[in-house]
Design a protein around this motif. Structure first.
Motif, mmCIF file in Angstrom:
data_model
loop_
_atom_site.group_PDB
_atom_site.id
_atom_site.type_symbol
_atom_site.label_atom_id
_atom_site.label_comp_id
_atom_site.label_asym_id
_atom_site.label_seq_id
_atom_site.Cartn_x
_atom_site.Cartn_y
_atom_site.Cartn_z
ATOM 1 N N THR A 148 0.920 -1.393 -0.240
ATOM 2 C CA THR A 148 0.179 0.044 -0.716
ATOM 3 C C THR A 148 1.000 1.381 -0.091
ATOM 4 O O THR A 148 2.149 1.354 0.197
ATOM 5 N N THR A 149 0.320 2.465 -0.183
ATOM 6 C CA THR A 149 0.638 3.295 0.238
ATOM 7 C C THR A 149 0.424 4.444 1.218
ATOM 8 O O THR A 149 -0.975 4.580 0.725
ATOM 9 N N ALA A 150 0.646 5.522 1.140
ATOM 10 C CA ALA A 150 0.267 6.742 2.199
ATOM 11 C C ALA A 150 1.051 8.051 2.997
ATOM 12 O O ALA A 150 2.463 7.711 2.626
ATOM 13 N N THR A 151 0.566 8.461 2.212
ATOM 14 C CA THR A 151 1.083 10.187 2.478
ATOM 15 C C THR A 151 1.982 10.555 4.380
ATOM 16 O O THR A 151 0.909 9.324 5.286
ATOM 17 N N TRP A 152 3.019 11.086 3.594
ATOM 18 C CA TRP A 152 3.726 10.750 5.369
ATOM 19 C C TRP A 152 3.334 11.748 6.271
ATOM 20 O O TRP A 152 3.052 11.281 7.538
ATOM 21 N N ARG A 153 2.321 12.964 6.226
ATOM 22 C CA ARG A 153 1.535 13.601 6.739
ATOM 23 C C ARG A 153 0.395 13.058 7.560
ATOM 24 O O ARG A 153 -0.256 12.994 8.332
ATOM 25 N N ASN A 154 -0.065 11.555 6.802
ATOM 26 C CA ASN A 154 -1.196 11.257 8.212
ATOM 27 C C ASN A 154 -0.788 9.783 8.914
ATOM 28 O O ASN A 154 -0.732 8.944 8.759
ATOM 29 N N MET B 235 -2.133 9.292 11.894
ATOM 30 C CA MET B 235 -2.563 7.707 11.949
ATOM 31 C C MET B 235 -2.218 7.009 11.643
ATOM 32 O O MET B 235 -2.427 5.178 11.909
ATOM 33 N N ILE B 236 -2.803 7.217 10.006
ATOM 34 C CA ILE B 236 -2.478 5.843 9.131
ATOM 35 C C ILE B 236 -1.171 5.400 8.977
ATOM 36 O O ILE B 236 -0.639 3.905 9.296
ATOM 37 N N MET B 237 -0.305 6.762 9.705
ATOM 38 C CA MET B 237 1.719 5.302 10.192
ATOM 39 C C MET B 237 0.977 4.269 11.028
ATOM 40 O O MET B 237 1.682 3.708 10.816
ATOM 41 N N GLN B 238 0.926 5.197 12.099
ATOM 42 C CA GLN B 238 0.635 4.737 13.510
ATOM 43 C C GLN B 238 -0.159 2.798 12.952
ATOM 44 O O GLN B 238 -0.121 2.063 13.904
ATOM 45 N N PHE B 239 -1.286 3.217 12.410
ATOM 46 C CA PHE B 239 -1.911 1.443 12.381
ATOM 47 C C PHE B 239 -1.235 0.890 10.990
ATOM 48 O O PHE B 239 -1.011 -0.579 11.657
ATOM 49 N N LEU B 240 -0.232 0.849 10.129
ATOM 50 C CA LEU B 240 0.201 1.129 9.568
ATOM 51 C C LEU B 240 1.673 -0.079 10.199
ATOM 52 O O LEU B 240 1.614 -1.598 9.741
ATOM 53 N N ASP B 241 1.778 0.824 11.081
ATOM 54 C CA ASP B 241 3.090 0.355 11.786
ATOM 55 C C ASP B 241 2.616 -0.734 12.811
ATOM 56 O O ASP B 241 3.086 -1.881 13.578
ATOM 57 N N HIS B 242 1.952 -0.684 13.197
ATOM 58 C CA HIS B 242 1.129 -1.688 14.182
ATOM 59 C C HIS B 242 0.720 -3.109 14.000
ATOM 60 O O HIS B 242 0.937 -4.083 14.125
ATOM 61 N N CYS B 243 0.403 -2.592 12.767
ATOM 62 C CA CYS B 243 0.084 -3.989 12.018
ATOM 63 C C CYS B 243 0.947 -5.455 10.825
ATOM 64 O O CYS B 243 0.722 -5.775 10.360
ATOM 65 N N GLY B 244 2.392 -4.563 11.317
ATOM 66 C CA GLY B 244 3.366 -4.873 10.737
ATOM 67 C C GLY B 244 3.930 -4.752 9.452
ATOM 68 O O GLY B 244 5.046 -5.356 9.252
ATOM 69 N N PHE B 245 3.308 -3.392 8.811
ATOM 70 C CA PHE B 245 4.127 -2.897 7.739
ATOM 71 C C PHE B 245 5.410 -2.682 8.066
ATOM 72 O O PHE B 245 5.582 -1.893 8.886
ATOM 73 N N ALA B 246 6.033 -2.527 6.727
ATOM 74 C CA ALA B 246 7.346 -1.839 6.817
ATOM 75 C C ALA B 246 7.721 -1.021 5.555
ATOM 76 O O ALA B 246 6.900 -1.041 5.106
#
Length: 340
Positions: free
Chosen positions: A124-130, A132-143
């Motif tokens: 997936t991709t996400a803007t670095w400014r989001n 909350m999404i960054m935290q979600f992806l980190d929590h779920c094991g994305f790198a």
């Protein structure tokens, strides 16, 4: 979406999205991002019903009410992919239900289905400014992924010219930049590349030619992906912008982009460039530039403001070609989660 916790919200049922969920998903999404994306979700739900193995779409329901959703799509060959992968495209949780593990539960269901289909990773991709999404992806094991997300404004129906015209030239499954039309048109911005080549909309009769070009470029035959691409170009022309260039009546190059606005939380008109290829026999003919020049003309007619794509960090030839056109690093980052 808020940061999920380990706690699973009670009474949550994870199930497939249905057409009846459309209004609830649109409303939930609009409440989260501030912009309605009805057309996007209408098309996505329709595509999911038609191809359930290609589109994984789930709703989180409590007491008969949709409180979350997540959609993903298999990558059949976009961005040069070889193995079965999944692209996480859209997700949301109702504001009053965030932080209760609903997003985590939705992703767990997506992962279960992905493994059943033999998918090796989710991207997936996400803007670095989001944040909350960054935290979600980190929590779920994305790198962080190894790919670069780059984009380019659609400006004045023309592509920037830097060190002469550059085209795609496959070399052992990589791309390299090639020079130029010659001194006569070296810096003539008025003579657009698409005026010098036979570039037109992709048609059904181009299928075998495009399969052949793609095989020469990538070193493997991706017939199912190309067939899907051509079929989509023929049936979803309002979403898929696909072009082919011909030399002496034979397909010599192609490009495909999507204008299905809404992926990854976007509300602005952005086109995704997911496939481009030029037959190595025509590497020095300027066809790559011609294809993208005409693509930009078509996209400007659709009022698209920006074109985005993903490229491997080590694909220096392709990156050089795209940078010379005017692409630059995006404000979005790529993320990946390995499943095997």
């Amino acid at each position: 979406m808020g940061t999920p916790t380990q706690k699973q919200s009670a009474g949550i049922k994870i199930r497939r999205l249905t057409p009846q969920d459309r209004d609830a998903v649109v409303a939930l999404d609009e409440a989260n991002i501030g912009h309605p994306r009805r057309f996007y979700f209408e098309r996505r739900v329709k595509a999911g019903l038609a191809q359930p193995e290609l589109h994984l779409q789930f709703a989180a329901e409590r007491d008969g009410k949709v409180v979350g959703f997540m959609t993903a799509r298999q990558l059949l060959g976009q961005f040069g992919r070889a193995g079965p992968e999944l692209r996480l495209e859209a997700m949301g949780v109702a504001s009053g239900d965030q932080g209760q593990g609903i997003g985590t539960a939705l992703l767990a269901r997506v992962e279960t289905e992905a493994k059943r289909l033999g998918v090796v990773c989710i991207r997936t991709t996400a803007t670095w400014r989001n944040h909350m999404i960054m935290q979600f992806l980190d929590h779920c094991g994305f790198a962080l992924g190894n790919d670069l997300v780059i984009d380019c404004p659609v400006h004045n129906q023309r592509i920037a010219a830097h060190d002469g015209d550059k085209v795609l030239a496959p070399e052992h499954r990589k791309f390299s930049a090639e020079v130029d039309y010659g001194a006569e048109a070296g810096n003539d911005f008025e003579a657009l590349a698409h005026d010098r080549a036979d570039v037109r909309t992709l048609k059904a009769e181009d299928l075998e030619g495009v399969i052949h070009i793609d095989q020469r470029v990538n070193g493997r035959r991706r017939e199912s992906y190309i067939r899907e691409l051509v079929q989509e170009a023929l049936t979803d022309s309002d979403v898929r912008v696909s072009l082919v260039t011909r030399v002496d009546g034979t397909a010599a190059g192609f490009v495909a982009a999507r204008t299905d606005f809404g992926d990854f939380g976007r509300a602005e008109p952005v086109a995704i460039l997911d496939t481009i290829g030029v037959d190595p026999d025509y590497a020095h003919a300027g066809l790559g530039h011609a294809l993208l020049s005409q693509l930009f003309v078509n996209l400007e007619g659709l009022r698209v403001e920006r074109v985005e794509t993903v490229a491997a960090r080590e694909n220096f030839g392709l990156l050089g070609f795209l940078y010379d056109i005017g692409f630059a690093p995006s404000q979005r980052l790529s993320f990946v989660k390995r499943l095997a």
